[in-house]
Design an enzyme around this catalytic site. Sequence first.
Site, PDB file in Angstrom:
ATOM      1  N   GLY A 231       0.774  -1.234   0.000  1.00 12.60           N
ATOM      2  CA  GLY A 231       0.000   0.000   0.000  1.00 12.60           C
ATOM      3  C   GLY A 231       0.801   1.278   0.000  1.00 12.60           C
ATOM      4  O   GLY A 231       0.219   2.362  -0.036  1.00 12.60           O
ATOM      5  N   GLU A 273       4.462  -6.243   2.635  1.00 13.58           N
ATOM      6  CA  GLU A 273       4.398  -6.891   1.327  1.00 13.58           C
ATOM      7  C   GLU A 273       4.034  -5.847   0.278  1.00 13.58           C
ATOM      8  O   GLU A 273       2.989  -5.903  -0.340  1.00 13.58           O
ATOM      9  CB  GLU A 273       3.447  -8.103   1.328  1.00 13.58           C
ATOM     10  CG  GLU A 273       2.116  -7.865   1.960  1.00 13.58           C
ATOM     11  CD  GLU A 273       1.255  -9.124   2.101  1.00 13.58           C
ATOM     12  OE1 GLU A 273       1.785 -10.220   2.327  1.00 13.58           O
ATOM     13  OE2 GLU A 273       0.032  -8.975   1.993  1.00 13.58           O
ATOM     14  N   ARG A 276       3.791  -2.113  -5.440  1.00 11.87           N
ATOM     15  CA  ARG A 276       3.852  -0.899  -6.244  1.00 11.87           C
ATOM     16  C   ARG A 276       5.128  -0.081  -6.025  1.00 11.87           C
ATOM     17  O   ARG A 276       5.796   0.309  -6.983  1.00 11.87           O
ATOM     18  CB  ARG A 276       2.633  -0.042  -5.902  1.00 11.87           C
ATOM     19  CG  ARG A 276       2.464   1.197  -6.742  1.00 11.87           C
ATOM     20  CD  ARG A 276       1.386   2.114  -6.132  1.00 11.87           C
ATOM     21  NE  ARG A 276       0.194   1.384  -5.759  1.00 11.87           N
ATOM     22  CZ  ARG A 276      -0.843   1.158  -6.555  1.00 11.87           C
ATOM     23  NH1 ARG A 276      -0.833   1.636  -7.776  1.00 11.87           N
ATOM     24  NH2 ARG A 276      -1.882   0.472  -6.132  1.00 11.87           N
ATOM     25  N   ARG A 311      -4.270   0.889 -15.895  1.00 16.33           N
ATOM     26  CA  ARG A 311      -4.634   1.751 -14.764  1.00 16.33           C
ATOM     27  C   ARG A 311      -5.404   3.016 -15.162  1.00 16.33           C
ATOM     28  O   ARG A 311      -6.391   3.348 -14.504  1.00 16.33           O
ATOM     29  CB  ARG A 311      -3.398   2.100 -13.921  1.00 16.33           C
ATOM     30  CG  ARG A 311      -2.729   0.866 -13.296  1.00 16.33           C
ATOM     31  CD  ARG A 311      -1.643   1.227 -12.309  1.00 16.33           C
ATOM     32  NE  ARG A 311      -2.196   1.802 -11.106  1.00 16.33           N
ATOM     33  CZ  ARG A 311      -2.254   3.087 -10.835  1.00 16.33           C
ATOM     34  NH1 ARG A 311      -1.733   3.974 -11.657  1.00 16.33           N
ATOM     35  NH2 ARG A 311      -2.813   3.515  -9.744  1.00 16.33           N
ATOM     36  N   TYR A 315      -8.888   2.979 -13.317  1.00 16.19           N
ATOM     37  CA  TYR A 315      -9.065   3.851 -12.140  1.00 16.19           C
ATOM     38  C   TYR A 315      -9.073   5.344 -12.506  1.00 16.19           C
ATOM     39  O   TYR A 315      -9.128   6.181 -11.612  1.00 16.19           O
ATOM     40  CB  TYR A 315      -7.910   3.663 -11.145  1.00 16.19           C
ATOM     41  CG  TYR A 315      -7.589   2.258 -10.718  1.00 16.19           C
ATOM     42  CD1 TYR A 315      -8.507   1.495  -9.997  1.00 16.19           C
ATOM     43  CD2 TYR A 315      -6.337   1.712 -10.994  1.00 16.19           C
ATOM     44  CE1 TYR A 315      -8.175   0.213  -9.579  1.00 16.19           C
ATOM     45  CE2 TYR A 315      -6.000   0.424 -10.568  1.00 16.19           C
ATOM     46  CZ  TYR A 315      -6.933  -0.311  -9.865  1.00 16.19           C
ATOM     47  OH  TYR A 315      -6.593  -1.563  -9.441  1.00 16.19           O
ATOM     48  N   CYS A 342     -11.361  -1.119 -29.210  1.00 13.17           N
ATOM     49  CA  CYS A 342     -12.692  -0.604 -29.512  1.00 13.17           C
ATOM     50  C   CYS A 342     -13.427  -0.363 -28.192  1.00 13.17           C
ATOM     51  O   CYS A 342     -14.442  -1.007 -27.883  1.00 13.17           O
ATOM     52  CB  CYS A 342     -13.443  -1.599 -30.384  1.00 13.17           C
ATOM     53  SG  CYS A 342     -12.536  -1.959 -31.896  1.00 13.17           S
ATOM     54  N   GLU A 343     -12.850   0.494 -27.391  1.00 10.51           N
ATOM     55  CA  GLU A 343     -13.347   0.846 -26.057  1.00 10.51           C
ATOM     56  C   GLU A 343     -12.980   2.300 -25.877  1.00 10.51           C
ATOM     57  O   GLU A 343     -11.791   2.638 -25.931  1.00 10.51           O
ATOM     58  CB  GLU A 343     -12.568   0.063 -24.974  1.00 10.51           C
ATOM     59  CG  GLU A 343     -12.984  -1.349 -24.749  1.00 10.51           C
ATOM     60  CD  GLU A 343     -14.344  -1.464 -24.085  1.00 10.51           C
ATOM     61  OE1 GLU A 343     -14.747  -0.518 -23.376  1.00 10.51           O
ATOM     62  OE2 GLU A 343     -14.994  -2.490 -24.304  1.00 10.51           O
TER      63      GLU A 343
END
Length: 428
Positions: A231, A273, A276, A311, A315, A342-343
């Site tokens: 985190g 742990e 990122r 990402r 997000y 195609c998005e």
Amino acid sequence: MANKTLPFSQAQLKEIIQQYPTPFHIYDEEAIRNNARRLLAAFSWAPRFKEYFAVKATPNPTLLKILREEGIGADCSSLPELLLAEMAGITGEDIMFSSNNTPAEEFQAAKKLGAIINLDDITHIDYLEKHAGVPEIISFRYNPGPLMKNGNTIIGYPEEAKYGLTKDQILQAYAIMKAKGVKRFGVHTMVISNELNPDNFIATAHMMFDLIAEIHQKAGVAIEFVNFGGGIGIPYKPEQEPVDLEYVGQGIKKAYEEKIVANGLQPLRIAMECGRMITGPYGYLVSTVLHKKDIYKKYVGLDACMANLMRPALYGSYHHITVVGKENLPLDHVYDVTGSLCENNDKFAIDRQLPEMAIGDLVVIHDAGAHGHAMGFNYNGKLRSAELLLKPNGKVELIRRAENIADYFATLDLPAEIGQAAATKTGK
Ligand SMILES: *Cc1c(COP(=O)(O)O)cnc(C)c1O
């Protein structure tokens, strides 16, 4: 202000592209090693501190091996992740198996490897015993629920999160395991994600140290280690600052002295742990401008798409973009930087101020070293790109080749005549 620079020159990049066409991810080995050392140094006061790298962030065995050389273990949550750790030479209790909704075979594999199993639910005690037996050491994941007041945007409010055991359950769980003869115990939590405020990590430590005292008192169990989860955020935006690891380490040390040492609860090992912050800032997605279009807005189309880095689409995340060789030009153009799916949410940036861009420009998308290549997928027939390692001597090594069309068809059981045609077309 974090300066968004590149670990290679334009000339070096052009040379790399001669051999490895865009798009690709490239990781900076030296920066990864230096950063790993900074994290370990911040906790050098803690007896046998351990960082288990969250493999999901960048599941490449070459990177895992580099991290192992720095003294870092692996946090796995599936069978393939356990195998990746094993391939990288990470074994036994240097692996933490923090999974949820786990199938029996994965518990069996984790137990066989001697990994530390971290259970996500009280019902998993019976499930684990039935399918894999009672392990020598056990950990439980704590979910403080409404006991923790502030939520976090990626994980959300703890009481809305699917993970972990409640306070009452976790107290029961240790008593149950103790009755089953287990003698070694850990406790785990992960309540924040991509967090930049260092005080929130110290607050988590306080919460967990209090919990450890309560477990000791109510379940009669001595906790051997606490794992604060991952985190630690990274400064995706140039105006953001990285987390001051030294400050976090010292803040947790103070809490440790007040709550663990003062209550006679040591030795307690500390573990994290993080994924990122270990690789994120040191991986770059390199892409080439394929097309430009000018309709109601101005678009720059890359040869990468959200299959290379999801990402921003998932997000709405900011990822800094450098147009190589144009670093010093004014940012006097506004573009949406798009992929080819195609998005309509397949965009790396929306309304981004950039220098005037041209077809053929090389574009580097920053902070793609974690949850980048790893989140790749084949939707729309997109193939996963290559991963490269920039060595400390400036040389580049291919650490995962790009997928080819034959890979895309590899899982299909084709009728003979189609298979023949596909084989001809894919050269296999
Ligand atoms: C994702 C995850 C991590 C790593 O989180 P980062 O934000 O990458 O540091 C650690 N532990 C668990 C259980 C996770 O799911």
